[in-house]
Design an enzyme around this catalytic site. Structure first.
Site, PDB file in Angstrom:
ATOM      1  N   ARG A 114      -1.608  15.487   3.512  1.00  0.00           N
ATOM      2  CA  ARG A 114      -1.544  15.049   2.104  1.00  0.00           C
ATOM      3  C   ARG A 114      -0.870  16.131   1.268  1.00  0.00           C
ATOM      4  O   ARG A 114      -0.050  15.863   0.406  1.00  0.00           O
ATOM      5  CB  ARG A 114      -2.949  14.726   1.565  1.00  0.00           C
ATOM      6  CG  ARG A 114      -3.597  13.522   2.224  1.00  0.00           C
ATOM      7  CD  ARG A 114      -4.817  13.042   1.479  1.00  0.00           C
ATOM      8  NE  ARG A 114      -5.957  13.938   1.552  1.00  0.00           N
ATOM      9  CZ  ARG A 114      -6.905  13.913   2.484  1.00  0.00           C
ATOM     10  NH1 ARG A 114      -6.834  13.018   3.463  1.00  0.00           N
ATOM     11  NH2 ARG A 114      -7.925  14.755   2.461  1.00  0.00           N
ATOM     12  N   LYS A 131      -5.767  10.299 -16.608  1.00  0.00           N
ATOM     13  CA  LYS A 131      -5.531   8.861 -16.452  1.00  0.00           C
ATOM     14  C   LYS A 131      -6.795   8.155 -15.996  1.00  0.00           C
ATOM     15  O   LYS A 131      -7.552   8.684 -15.171  1.00  0.00           O
ATOM     16  CB  LYS A 131      -4.432   8.611 -15.418  1.00  0.00           C
ATOM     17  CG  LYS A 131      -3.934   7.176 -15.432  1.00  0.00           C
ATOM     18  CD  LYS A 131      -3.292   6.773 -14.136  1.00  0.00           C
ATOM     19  CE  LYS A 131      -4.357   6.334 -13.145  1.00  0.00           C
ATOM     20  NZ  LYS A 131      -3.786   5.810 -11.903  1.00  0.00           N
ATOM     21  N   GLU A 183      -4.935   2.960 -18.931  1.00  0.00           N
ATOM     22  CA  GLU A 183      -4.233   2.036 -18.026  1.00  0.00           C
ATOM     23  C   GLU A 183      -5.051   0.772 -17.796  1.00  0.00           C
ATOM     24  O   GLU A 183      -5.903   0.739 -16.901  1.00  0.00           O
ATOM     25  CB  GLU A 183      -3.940   2.733 -16.677  1.00  0.00           C
ATOM     26  CG  GLU A 183      -3.189   1.818 -15.705  1.00  0.00           C
ATOM     27  CD  GLU A 183      -2.885   2.463 -14.348  1.00  0.00           C
ATOM     28  OE1 GLU A 183      -3.324   3.600 -14.094  1.00  0.00           O
ATOM     29  OE2 GLU A 183      -2.216   1.814 -13.537  1.00  0.00           O
ATOM     30  N   LYS A 197      -0.520   2.962 -20.410  1.00  0.00           N
ATOM     31  CA  LYS A 197       0.116   2.645 -19.114  1.00  0.00           C
ATOM     32  C   LYS A 197      -0.221   1.208 -18.735  1.00  0.00           C
ATOM     33  O   LYS A 197      -1.258   0.950 -18.117  1.00  0.00           O
ATOM     34  CB  LYS A 197      -0.369   3.630 -18.033  1.00  0.00           C
ATOM     35  CG  LYS A 197       0.171   3.309 -16.645  1.00  0.00           C
ATOM     36  CD  LYS A 197      -0.031   4.438 -15.658  1.00  0.00           C
ATOM     37  CE  LYS A 197       0.367   4.022 -14.261  1.00  0.00           C
ATOM     38  NZ  LYS A 197       0.461   5.142 -13.320  1.00  0.00           N
TER      39      LYS A 197
HETATM   40  C1  5MM Z   1      -1.036   5.941  -7.318  1.00  0.00           C
HETATM   41  O1  5MM Z   1      -1.944   4.871  -7.347  1.00  0.00           O
HETATM   42  C2  5MM Z   1      -2.972   4.846  -8.365  1.00  0.00           C
HETATM   43  C3  5MM Z   1      -4.161   4.139  -7.816  1.00  0.00           C
HETATM   44  O2  5MM Z   1      -4.889   4.973  -7.123  1.00  0.00           O
HETATM   45  P1  5MM Z   1      -6.269   4.424  -6.484  1.00  0.00           P
HETATM   46  O3  5MM Z   1      -6.234   2.927  -6.460  1.00  0.00           O
HETATM   47  O4  5MM Z   1      -6.238   5.013  -5.150  1.00  0.00           O
HETATM   48  O5  5MM Z   1      -7.331   4.965  -7.378  1.00  0.00           O
HETATM   49  C4  5MM Z   1      -2.596   3.911  -9.495  1.00  0.00           C
HETATM   50  O6  5MM Z   1      -3.511   3.969 -10.566  1.00  0.00           O
HETATM   51  C5  5MM Z   1      -1.257   4.197 -10.001  1.00  0.00           C
HETATM   52  O7  5MM Z   1      -1.280   5.376 -10.754  1.00  0.00           O
HETATM   53  C6  5MM Z   1      -0.731   3.049 -10.839  1.00  0.00           C
HETATM   54  O8  5MM Z   1      -1.220   1.807 -10.426  1.00  0.00           O
HETATM   55  C7  5MM Z   1       0.759   3.051 -10.710  1.00  0.00           C
HETATM   56  O9  5MM Z   1       1.101   2.915  -9.357  1.00  0.00           O
HETATM   57  P2  5MM Z   1       2.072   1.731  -8.953  1.00  0.00           P
HETATM   58  O10 5MM Z   1       2.201   1.854  -7.469  1.00  0.00           O
HETATM   59  O11 5MM Z   1       1.426   0.467  -9.413  1.00  0.00           O
HETATM   60  O12 5MM Z   1       3.348   2.049  -9.698  1.00  0.00           O
END
Ligand code: 5MM
Length: 346
Positions: free
Chosen positions: A46, A137, A182, A224
């Site tokens: 990771r 976030k 978000e 977001k």
């Molecule tokens: C990177 O993924 C984040 C979600 O993490 P977990 O589900 O593991 O907590 C997610 O919040 C992400 O920041 C947003 O959804 C944006 O990612 P995408 O892939 O939708 O652009």
């Protein structure tokens, strides 16, 4: 709370031509991503995966204003002992931190989830600030029922999620950390674009009421959201012009002008679609938007890079090139100057 400092950070997060890298996959999600390339999800793998992205100069310096980290990454050191957060800062980018503890089933509302993580958050935020995080976030997950059924999302589910976002945002600002709020309306399912519009608009109205109730300063807050888009299984998929028109209309109706920036999640769109849709909005509607409109993509910034890397050190240059390309495409989309020709000229 130092509102000037919060506002400066929020404005920097949506600087022209820049946006956010969402590298905050929790342990379960990163395992799924690594499974797709047959790589074991160890702490070292990771770290190596995140480290090569944070060391990609062209992407980080020119197009990535901030990086959302999972707690493990914020506390992790690179192979040479440098904290990963310091590498991000040295690239002129801002480290941020995902602070929610995930979406959990709601007993009262079968099939719906509420995001948890408020207990002990004040103390965690103080620690994250010391470690260099200047924004945070929290993601709420809103699902739309299938087959034309209109029961989901329920009012109770929306209310619980938006209230938690308000409480989280207030705690962030108390700790001088910019909250990214978000509320993600999922694009899983078969709903059409107009149902997505309706749910997104309702959710945003409730969210800004909760932010007002919790005395959150909008000048120090970043939103977001999802784009207004049809569910993946809907028979009628809208084109980029319709997505742009409806998304901008929805935000103009619901998002106050005091918010410095809106940064999209990609939500399962392909890399090129996510760039194109952001570009269409910025190219056609910039004058009508009081906020900066940019990206905070996870999958749409990392999918090609993850595949190119495949866990092998010898693939790092190719993986960095893939990451640079996506960062540049989204930087262009933020300016409204992305093109299919640029997309293909990898
Ligand atoms: C990177 O993924 C984040 C979600 O993490 P977990 O589900 O593991 O907590 C997610 O919040 C992400 O920041 C947003 O959804 C944006 O990612 P995408 O892939 O939708 O652009």
């Amino acid at each position: 709370m130092n509102l000037d400092q919060l506002n400066q950070v929020a404005v920097a997060m949506v600087a022209p031509g820049k946006g956010i890298l969402a590298a905050d996959e929790s342990t379960g999600t990163i395992k799924k991503r690594f499974d797709s390339i047959n790589v074991e999800s160890t702490e070292e793998n990771r770290r190596d995966y995140r480290e090569f992205m944070f060391r990609t100069e062209t992407a980080m310096r020119d197009h990535i204003s901030g990086v959302i980290l999972f707690e493990e990454t914020l506390k992790q050191k690179a192979a040479d002992g440098t904290p990963l957060a310091k590498i991000i800062e040295d690239m002129g980018s801002i480290p941020g931190i995902k602070v929610d503890k995930g979406a959990k089933d709601m007993h009262a509302f079968p099939g719906e989830k509420v995001t948890e993580g408020l207990d002990g958050l004040r103390e965690r935020l103080a620690e994250y600030y010391e470690l260099g995080a200047r924004f945070a976030k929290w993601r709420a997950v809103i699902d739309i029922s299938r087959g034309g059924d209109r029961t989901m999302p329920t009012y109770g589910n929306l209310k619980a999620n938006m209230h938690a976002l308000g409480r989280y945002a207030a705690l962030c600002q108390e700790a001088n950390i910019v909250p990214i709020v978000e509320p993600e309306v999922l694009m899983d399912g078969d709903h059409d674009i107009d149902r997505c519009y309706e749910v997104t608009a309702t959710g945003l109205k409730m969210l800004f009421q909760e932010l007002f109730d919790q005395r959150v300063a909008l000048e120090g807050t970043i939103l977001k959201p999802n784009m207004v888009i049809a569910g993946k299984k809907c028979d009628r998929q809208a084109g980029t012009e319709e997505i742009a028109e409806k998304t901008v209309k929805c935000f103009r109706e619901t998002v106050p002008a005091a918010v410095p920036g809106i940064v999209f999640l990609s939500g399962g769109q392909s890399e090129a679609e996510a760039s194109q849709n952001l570009n269409t909005m910025n190219a056609a509607y910039k004058e009508q938007m009081p906020w900066g409109l940019s990206f905070s993509y996870g999958r749409a910034l990392q999918a090609s890079a993850l595949k190119a890397w495949s866990g092998k050190v010898e693939n790092v240059p190719a993986a960095q090139a893939a990451f640079s390309h996506r960062a540049r495409m989204n930087g262009l989309a933020q300016l409204g100057t992305w093109s299919e020709a640029a997309e293909k000229a990898a």
